[in-house]
Scaffold this motif. Structure first.
Motif, short mmCIF file in Angstrom:
data_model
loop_
_atom_site.label_atom_id
_atom_site.label_comp_id
_atom_site.label_asym_id
_atom_site.label_seq_id
_atom_site.Cartn_x
_atom_site.Cartn_y
_atom_site.Cartn_z
N ASP A 1 9.32 6.44 2.33
CA ASP A 1 9.27 7.56 0.98
C ASP A 1 7.62 6.77 0.35
O ASP A 1 6.86 7.57 0.73
N TYR B 1 6.10 3.73 0.74
CA TYR B 1 4.79 2.97 1.56
C TYR B 1 4.50 2.49 2.91
O TYR B 1 5.21 3.06 3.68
N LYS B 2 3.09 2.61 3.17
CA LYS B 2 2.59 2.66 4.34
C LYS B 2 2.75 1.28 4.74
O LYS B 2 2.58 1.01 6.19
N VAL C 1 1.51 -1.27 0.30
CA VAL C 1 -0.12 0.07 0.20
C VAL C 1 1.17 1.19 0.13
O VAL C 1 1.82 0.98 0.33
N THR D 1 2.57 5.18 -0.17
CA THR D 1 2.09 6.24 0.91
C THR D 1 1.35 7.10 -0.80
O THR D 1 1.21 6.82 -1.70
#
Lengths: 108, 108
Positions: A88, A90-91, A20, A22
């Motif tokens: 920076d 990936y959540k 998922v 950002t």
């Protein structure tokens, strides 16, 4: 789909990378392209498939051995990308290392 | 991403389904939703992830055994969907049955 049908008769190995992202690009697209290009030149690389919709991305890369997967994980440029991934891009992500046991396909 | 982090510590099994669709919906979306709902009620089901962009779709479902995968493949409603897949929905697909050996994840 690109080069995935070059994968041989099993067994071989797959790395399933689900993520998922950002918000925003933050240099992601350029680096992702570079990583695919670099991965495809590694020893033991068999193919890669990728799809992304609004929320989820799935990339599956195929390799001829666990050693090839490990070498790619430890590749210097790839390690730098992994760090950027965590700070920076990936959540959330999950990596699964799999042994492909059977495969079949359909073509119209 | 939904329910994938419910997958247990490996080993377990993954079915990687990669596809290239035909043009138009042709009843696909409705059937796809129904199949996900039905799959998730099968014995041995652990989770499902799906992403699709313009060309490629990747769906990975997770199962606790090869027997569970086989039972789902033979499920009557799923078999009917597989037939529609070949006649109406897919130009190409490939199915890979894998044993997940290791997994790790990252959360921001």
């Amino acid at each position: 789909m690109s080069n995935t049908d070059k994968t041989p008769t099993p067994p071989y190995y797959a790395v399933i990378f689900t993520s998922v992202r950002t918000d925003g690009d933050n240099g992601y697209e350029k680096m992702a392209e570079k990583m695919v290009e670099l991965a495809s030149r590694q020893k033991g690389f068999l193919g890669i498939e990728s799809a992304r919709d609004k929320e989820t991305g799935i990339t599956v890369s195929y390799w001829d051995s666990l050693e090839a997967i490990k070498a790619w994980k430890e590749h210097t440029a790839h390690k730098a990308a992994q760090e950027k991934g965590q700070t920076d891009w990936y959540k959330h992500y999950k990596v699964r290392i799999c042994r492909v046991e059977r495969a079949y396909s359909f073509d119209q």
